[in-house]
Design a protein around this motif. Structure first.
Motif, PDB file in Angstrom:
ATOM      1  N   ARG A 107       0.813  -1.220   0.000  1.00  0.00           N
ATOM      2  CA  ARG A 107       0.000   0.000   0.000  1.00  0.00           C
ATOM      3  C   ARG A 107       0.846   1.270   0.000  1.00  0.00           C
ATOM      4  NH1 ARG A 107      -1.876  -4.267   1.994  1.00  0.00           N
ATOM      5  NH2 ARG A 107      -4.089  -4.833   1.841  1.00  0.00           N
ATOM      6  N   GLY A 108       2.162   1.122  -0.016  1.00  0.00           N
ATOM      7  CA  GLY A 108       3.041   2.285  -0.032  1.00  0.00           C
ATOM      8  C   GLY A 108       2.932   3.141   1.206  1.00  0.00           C
ATOM      9  N   LEU A 109       2.706   2.508   2.360  1.00  0.00           N
ATOM     10  CA  LEU A 109       2.518   3.262   3.601  1.00  0.00           C
ATOM     11  C   LEU A 109       3.860   3.643   4.222  1.00  0.00           C
ATOM     12  CD1 LEU A 109      -0.278   1.092   5.286  1.00  0.00           C
ATOM     13  CD2 LEU A 109      -0.549   3.077   3.779  1.00  0.00           C
ATOM     14  N   ASP A 110       3.956   4.868   4.688  1.00  0.00           N
ATOM     15  CA  ASP A 110       5.122   5.269   5.473  1.00  0.00           C
ATOM     16  C   ASP A 110       5.194   4.403   6.726  1.00  0.00           C
ATOM     17  OD1 ASP A 110       5.455   7.244   3.596  1.00  0.00           O
ATOM     18  OD2 ASP A 110       4.892   8.909   4.900  1.00  0.00           O
ATOM     19  N   ALA A 111       6.408   4.206   7.241  1.00  0.00           N
ATOM     20  CA  ALA A 111       6.543   3.299   8.384  1.00  0.00           C
ATOM     21  C   ALA A 111       7.771   3.621   9.225  1.00  0.00           C
ATOM     22  CB  ALA A 111       6.623   1.853   7.905  1.00  0.00           C
ATOM     23  N   ILE A 112       7.626   3.333  10.510  1.00  0.00           N
ATOM     24  CA  ILE A 112       8.759   3.342  11.440  1.00  0.00           C
ATOM     25  C   ILE A 112       8.894   1.918  11.953  1.00  0.00           C
ATOM     26  CG2 ILE A 112       9.690   4.226  13.605  1.00  0.00           C
ATOM     27  CD1 ILE A 112       7.965   6.749  13.172  1.00  0.00           C
ATOM     28  N   TRP A 113      10.043   1.307  11.708  1.00  0.00           N
ATOM     29  CA  TRP A 113      10.282  -0.082  12.104  1.00  0.00           C
ATOM     30  C   TRP A 113      11.313  -0.124  13.235  1.00  0.00           C
ATOM     31  CZ3 TRP A 113       6.415  -2.235   9.885  1.00  0.00           C
ATOM     32  CH2 TRP A 113       6.068  -1.995   8.563  1.00  0.00           C
ATOM     33  N   PHE A 114      10.870  -0.453  14.435  1.00  0.00           N
ATOM     34  CA  PHE A 114      11.787  -0.621  15.567  1.00  0.00           C
ATOM     35  C   PHE A 114      12.259  -2.076  15.603  1.00  0.00           C
ATOM     36  CE2 PHE A 114       9.075   2.898  17.365  1.00  0.00           C
ATOM     37  CZ  PHE A 114      10.070   3.863  17.399  1.00  0.00           C
ATOM     38  N   ALA A 131       7.431   1.816  -1.373  1.00  0.00           N
ATOM     39  CA  ALA A 131       7.664   3.141  -1.947  1.00  0.00           C
ATOM     40  C   ALA A 131       7.480   4.254  -0.920  1.00  0.00           C
ATOM     41  CB  ALA A 131       6.723   3.370  -3.121  1.00  0.00           C
ATOM     42  N   GLY A 132       6.956   3.908   0.245  1.00  0.00           N
ATOM     43  CA  GLY A 132       6.758   4.900   1.292  1.00  0.00           C
ATOM     44  C   GLY A 132       8.055   5.282   1.984  1.00  0.00           C
ATOM     45  N   ARG A 133       7.985   6.321   2.773  1.00  0.00           N
ATOM     46  CA  ARG A 133       9.142   6.751   3.567  1.00  0.00           C
ATOM     47  C   ARG A 133       9.247   5.856   4.789  1.00  0.00           C
ATOM     48  NH1 ARG A 133       5.955  10.466   1.601  1.00  0.00           N
ATOM     49  NH2 ARG A 133       6.807  12.052   0.216  1.00  0.00           N
ATOM     50  N   GLN A 134      10.472   5.434   5.123  1.00  0.00           N
ATOM     51  CA  GLN A 134      10.639   4.496   6.218  1.00  0.00           C
ATOM     52  C   GLN A 134      11.842   4.851   7.088  1.00  0.00           C
ATOM     53  OE1 GLN A 134       9.558   0.162   4.790  1.00  0.00           O
ATOM     54  NE2 GLN A 134      10.577   1.229   3.104  1.00  0.00           N
ATOM     55  N   LEU A 135      11.662   4.652   8.390  1.00  0.00           N
ATOM     56  CA  LEU A 135      12.743   4.795   9.358  1.00  0.00           C
ATOM     57  C   LEU A 135      12.958   3.448  10.014  1.00  0.00           C
ATOM     58  CD1 LEU A 135      14.723   6.371  11.206  1.00  0.00           C
ATOM     59  CD2 LEU A 135      12.747   6.890  12.696  1.00  0.00           C
ATOM     60  N   LEU A 136      14.193   2.957   9.980  1.00  0.00           N
ATOM     61  CA  LEU A 136      14.562   1.699  10.618  1.00  0.00           C
ATOM     62  C   LEU A 136      15.441   1.999  11.821  1.00  0.00           C
ATOM     63  CD1 LEU A 136      13.840   0.956   7.616  1.00  0.00           C
ATOM     64  CD2 LEU A 136      15.516  -0.882   7.810  1.00  0.00           C
ATOM     65  N   VAL A 137      15.147   1.350  12.931  1.00  0.00           N
ATOM     66  CA  VAL A 137      15.903   1.562  14.169  1.00  0.00           C
ATOM     67  C   VAL A 137      16.372   0.213  14.691  1.00  0.00           C
ATOM     68  CG1 VAL A 137      15.799   2.382  16.549  1.00  0.00           C
ATOM     69  CG2 VAL A 137      14.573   3.627  14.748  1.00  0.00           C
ATOM     70  N   GLY A 138      17.673   0.062  14.911  1.00  0.00           N
ATOM     71  CA  GLY A 138      18.184  -1.207  15.424  1.00  0.00           C
ATOM     72  C   GLY A 138      19.555  -1.058  16.040  1.00  0.00           C
ATOM     73  N   GLY A 157      17.207   4.279   0.140  1.00  0.00           N
ATOM     74  CA  GLY A 157      16.384   5.428   0.497  1.00  0.00           C
ATOM     75  C   GLY A 157      15.767   5.410   1.879  1.00  0.00           C
ATOM     76  N   CYS A 158      15.933   4.316   2.627  1.00  0.00           N
ATOM     77  CA  CYS A 158      15.402   4.282   3.993  1.00  0.00           C
ATOM     78  C   CYS A 158      16.275   5.113   4.915  1.00  0.00           C
ATOM     79  CB  CYS A 158      15.365   2.838   4.518  1.00  0.00           C
ATOM     80  SG  CYS A 158      14.187   1.764   3.676  1.00  0.00           S
ATOM     81  N   ASP A 159      15.656   5.727   5.903  1.00  0.00           N
ATOM     82  CA  ASP A 159      16.416   6.350   6.984  1.00  0.00           C
ATOM     83  C   ASP A 159      16.724   5.270   8.005  1.00  0.00           C
ATOM     84  OD1 ASP A 159      16.455   9.323   6.426  1.00  0.00           O
ATOM     85  OD2 ASP A 159      14.311   8.930   6.272  1.00  0.00           O
ATOM     86  N   VAL A 160      17.954   5.236   8.485  1.00  0.00           N
ATOM     87  CA  VAL A 160      18.376   4.178   9.403  1.00  0.00           C
ATOM     88  C   VAL A 160      19.096   4.782  10.600  1.00  0.00           C
ATOM     89  CG1 VAL A 160      19.813   2.124   9.700  1.00  0.00           C
ATOM     90  CG2 VAL A 160      18.595   2.476   7.547  1.00  0.00           C
ATOM     91  N   LEU A 161      18.637   4.385  11.793  1.00  0.00           N
ATOM     92  CA  LEU A 161      19.373   4.690  13.020  1.00  0.00           C
ATOM     93  C   LEU A 161      19.922   3.369  13.550  1.00  0.00           C
ATOM     94  CD1 LEU A 161      20.308   6.424  15.412  1.00  0.00           C
ATOM     95  CD2 LEU A 161      18.102   5.926  16.507  1.00  0.00           C
ATOM     96  N   GLU A 162      21.235   3.251  13.575  1.00  0.00           N
ATOM     97  CA  GLU A 162      21.885   2.037  14.061  1.00  0.00           C
ATOM     98  C   GLU A 162      22.762   2.397  15.254  1.00  0.00           C
ATOM     99  OE1 GLU A 162      23.557  -1.390  11.432  1.00  0.00           O
ATOM    100  OE2 GLU A 162      25.231  -0.006  11.795  1.00  0.00           O
ATOM    101  N   VAL A 163      22.521   1.730  16.379  1.00  0.00           N
ATOM    102  CA  VAL A 163      23.241   2.034  17.612  1.00  0.00           C
ATOM    103  C   VAL A 163      24.169   0.858  17.929  1.00  0.00           C
ATOM    104  CG1 VAL A 163      23.036   2.606  20.056  1.00  0.00           C
ATOM    105  CG2 VAL A 163      21.306   3.404  18.429  1.00  0.00           C
ATOM    106  N   ALA A 164      25.441   1.147  18.081  1.00  0.00           N
ATOM    107  CA  ALA A 164      26.455   0.097  18.164  1.00  0.00           C
ATOM    108  C   ALA A 164      26.227  -0.890  19.302  1.00  0.00           C
ATOM    109  CB  ALA A 164      27.843   0.729  18.282  1.00  0.00           C
ATOM    110  N   ASP A 165      25.839  -0.397  20.483  1.00  0.00           N
ATOM    111  CA  ASP A 165      25.783  -1.285  21.651  1.00  0.00           C
ATOM    112  C   ASP A 165      24.365  -1.692  22.036  1.00  0.00           C
ATOM    113  OD1 ASP A 165      25.278   1.358  22.304  1.00  0.00           O
ATOM    114  OD2 ASP A 165      26.177   1.241  24.302  1.00  0.00           O
TER     115      ASP A 165
END
Length: 204
Positions: A107-114, A131-138, A157-165
């Motif tokens: 459905r091309g939905l924007d999403a935040i994936w924790f 095709a939606g805007r997405q933020l990945l956090v891990g 094209g995804c935004d990604v926040l990756e935390v080392a520890d």
């Protein structure tokens, strides 16, 4: 609407930008820290929030992706019955809930994936196909997070926040460090929602 006496629907002040469907983890409820902080940020940025509460022990032998999709589809259908409720839909999910990635992609939905389950190729492919805007956090201390896949999705094209520890709960054994990580995540969510504020509304 309530679940066990707890509210599941929250409205922002003023005119709503849309609705966020919040899908929890297997044992990580919508009121747990990452999703609670996201709820507050979503309301602050003008989104209504519809929490999905479930008991993962009732899944039985049903395929986990189909089980999650069924819950998210039901919440989405309910929103489409609200006046203007289907105009813009955002999916926010943690762990088990990220199995809704294929539903969002279709459905091309924007999403935040924790803490999405990036070690599962089918789920990673669904995120990449959206095709939606997405933020990945891990976190790199999470065995269900694949850093190489995360880099590929960032390049796509995804935004990604990756935390080392950070582990699968986006924490460590240290309470203060865990609080610092959660603050970093909250800031990333806030910044991402700010960047998408003027995004073009797509039909759902």
């Amino acid at each position: 609407m309530t679940f066990g006496g707890l509210p599941t629907r929250f409205e922002p002040d003023g005119v709503s930008r849309g609705v966020a469907l919040v899908a929890p983890g297997r044992a990580y409820s919508p009121s747990a820290p990452l999703l609670e902080l996201a709820r507050r940020s979503l309301l602050q940025h003008g989104f209504a929030v519809q929490q999905i509460w479930w008991d993962a022990t009732t899944r039985g032998e049903e395929d986990p992706e189909e089980w999650v999709r069924r819950h998210v589809a039901a919440a989405h259908a309910q929103e489409q019955r609200h006046p203007g409720g289907g105009d813009r839909v955002l999916v926010v999910a943690k762990s088990l809930g990220t199995r809704a990635a294929s539903y969002a992609a279709e459905r091309g939905l924007d999403a935040i994936w924790f803490t999405p389950l990036l070690v599962e190729p089918q789920l990673a492919e669904a995120i990449g196909a959206n095709a939606g805007r997405q933020l990945l956090v891990g976190g790199l201390a999470d065995e269900l997070w694949d850093a190489a896949v995360a880099r590929e999705l960032a390049d796509a094209g995804c935004d990604v926040l990756e935390v080392a520890d950070a582990d699968h709960s986006m924490g460590t054994d240290d309470a203060v460090r865990t609080a610092e990580i959660h603050l970093e995540v909250a800031r990333a969510v806030d910044a991402w929602l700010s960047r998408t504020r003027d995004a073009t509304v797509r039909p759902t």
